[in-house]
Scaffold this active site. Structure first.
Site, PDB file in Angstrom:
ATOM      1  N   ASP A  68       0.831  -1.193   0.000  1.00 31.89           N
ATOM      2  CA  ASP A  68       0.000   0.000   0.000  1.00 31.89           C
ATOM      3  C   ASP A  68       0.873   1.253   0.000  1.00 31.89           C
ATOM      4  OD1 ASP A  68       0.941  -0.089   2.588  1.00 31.89           O
ATOM      5  OD2 ASP A  68      -1.024  -0.190   3.550  1.00 31.89           O
ATOM      6  N   SER A  69       2.192   1.059  -0.011  1.00 29.11           N
ATOM      7  CA  SER A  69       3.125   2.153  -0.269  1.00 29.11           C
ATOM      8  C   SER A  69       2.900   2.746  -1.650  1.00 29.11           C
ATOM      9  CB  SER A  69       4.574   1.663  -0.134  1.00 29.11           C
ATOM     10  OG  SER A  69       4.785   0.487  -0.888  1.00 29.11           O
ATOM     11  N   ASP A 107      -0.906  -6.381  -0.337  1.00 26.57           N
ATOM     12  CA  ASP A 107      -1.194  -5.724   0.942  1.00 26.57           C
ATOM     13  C   ASP A 107      -2.694  -5.560   1.160  1.00 26.57           C
ATOM     14  OD1 ASP A 107       0.496  -4.962   2.983  1.00 26.57           O
ATOM     15  OD2 ASP A 107       1.278  -3.212   1.936  1.00 26.57           O
ATOM     16  N   LYS A 137      -0.568  -9.592   2.886  1.00 30.71           N
ATOM     17  CA  LYS A 137       0.144  -9.052   4.045  1.00 30.71           C
ATOM     18  C   LYS A 137      -0.794  -8.138   4.827  1.00 30.71           C
ATOM     19  CE  LYS A 137       3.221  -5.635   3.823  1.00 30.71           C
ATOM     20  NZ  LYS A 137       2.716  -4.681   4.855  1.00 30.71           N
ATOM     21  N   GLU A 139      -0.902  -5.686   8.703  1.00 34.37           N
ATOM     22  CA  GLU A 139      -0.126  -5.118   9.794  1.00 34.37           C
ATOM     23  C   GLU A 139      -0.688  -5.513  11.149  1.00 34.37           C
ATOM     24  OE1 GLU A 139       1.238  -1.038   7.377  1.00 34.37           O
ATOM     25  OE2 GLU A 139       0.115  -0.885   9.269  1.00 34.37           O
ATOM     26  N   GLU A 205       9.834  -3.692  10.531  1.00 35.98           N
ATOM     27  CA  GLU A 205      10.159  -2.368  10.003  1.00 35.98           C
ATOM     28  C   GLU A 205      10.609  -1.429  11.113  1.00 35.98           C
ATOM     29  OE1 GLU A 205       8.373   1.224   7.171  1.00 35.98           O
ATOM     30  OE2 GLU A 205       7.243  -0.648   7.423  1.00 35.98           O
TER      31      GLU A 205
END
Length: 288
Positions: A68-69, A107, A137, A139, A205
């Site tokens: 999602d970057s 993501d 993925k 978080e 991260e």
């Protein structure tokens, strides 16, 4: 040997190696697990479109993250928070179409899994069915345990993400995570929680190198570092940072392997000057 050619030299020339291996089939999460068992390090890059992904696939990059970057790198958002599941599905499908060997991880964007396991399953199913990703993925450590557990039980491989979690920028900001005894213990609990829930790998991260090394030793699943030192099992970078396309000051953990911003800017200026000066197109560029 140049720096770039040296970077391309595989550490393991066996046919089973993730990078430098001879196989042409799609890499799977089982391959990732086996790489951990034999102590093989591997690279991961982000990708957001078919053409860029095809270049990385041809270069042998074994795992690509449709992060999602993309919100910051391609969609013009200030953070990853505004990115939608529709956008992630479209971008992930493009990356899948542009590749034939790499494991593609999609993501789950902010708001697509926080409500609970059922919402997470619904969102992840879209990425698997509509985009064709091989894994997703999300978080969060302990707080995402139930989501990961249901996805894995349903047959969807999950890469977890702990430490700095960009989707939580409004509450935690952009700063190193895991400093201090209490914070370090929480990160270790998060790492063990996602492993226990069935995640096949975990991104660390902006975590102190010593703590990332400890997590890597403790877990039997691979760790993927970004700003987490050299002892993780794998390393990931955002491709626009790695190739110098992103403008402005880069984080300390980024190594630039090229300066595409300068190359592209120079080419655009040369084209414009040719057009203004009447030297493009010439005879060989014309159709008769």
């Amino acid at each position: 040997m140049t720096q770039l050619s040296a970077a391309r030299k595989p550490n393991d020339s066996s046919s089973n190696a993730l990078y430098g291996g001879k196989g042409t089939r799609r890499i799977t999460v089982r391959d990732i697990t086996l790489a951990k068992e034999r102590g093989e390090k591997w690279p991961m890059l982000t990708a957001y479109d078919a053409m860029t992904a095809s270049v990385f696939d041809e270069a042998g990059i074994p795992v690509m993250l449709v992060g999602d970057s993309a919100g910051n790198c391609h969609l013009g958002y200030e953070t990853t928070v505004p990115v939608t599941l529709d956008e992630m599905t479209m971008l992930s499908a493009a990356v899948v179409r542009g590749t034939s060997r790499a494991l593609i991880v999609g993501d789950l964007p902010f708001g697509s899994y926080q409500e609970g396991p059922v919402q997470a399953l619904r969102s992840a199913t879209r990425l698997v069915k509509e985009a064709g990703v091989g894994a997703v993925k999300l978080e969060g450590g302990e707080r995402s345990h139930r989501q990961i557990e249901l996805l894995v039980e349903s047959g969807i491989p999950v890469m977890a993400h702990i430490g700095l979690t960009p989707q939580s920028v409004n509450s935690m900001g952009y700063r190193v995570q895991g400093r201090g005894e209490e914070a370090a213990q929480q990160l270790l609990r998060d790492a063990k929680a996602v492993q226990d829930a069935g995640a096949f790998a975990v991104v660390l991260e902006l975590v102190p190198a010593e703590l990332a090394a400890e997590v890597t030793r403790v877990l039997h699943i691979p760790t993927v570092g970004i700003g987490a030192g050299a002892e993780t099992d794998a390393q990931v970078l955002v491709w626009t940072d790695m190739l110098g396309l992103t403008g402005g000051k880069m984080p300390r953990f980024v190594k630039q392997y090229a300066n595409l911003r300068e190359v592209m800017g120079g080419a655009a200026k040369a084209f414009a000057e040719d057009v203004v000066g009447g030297t493009f197109p010439q005879e060989e560029h014309s159709v008769h």
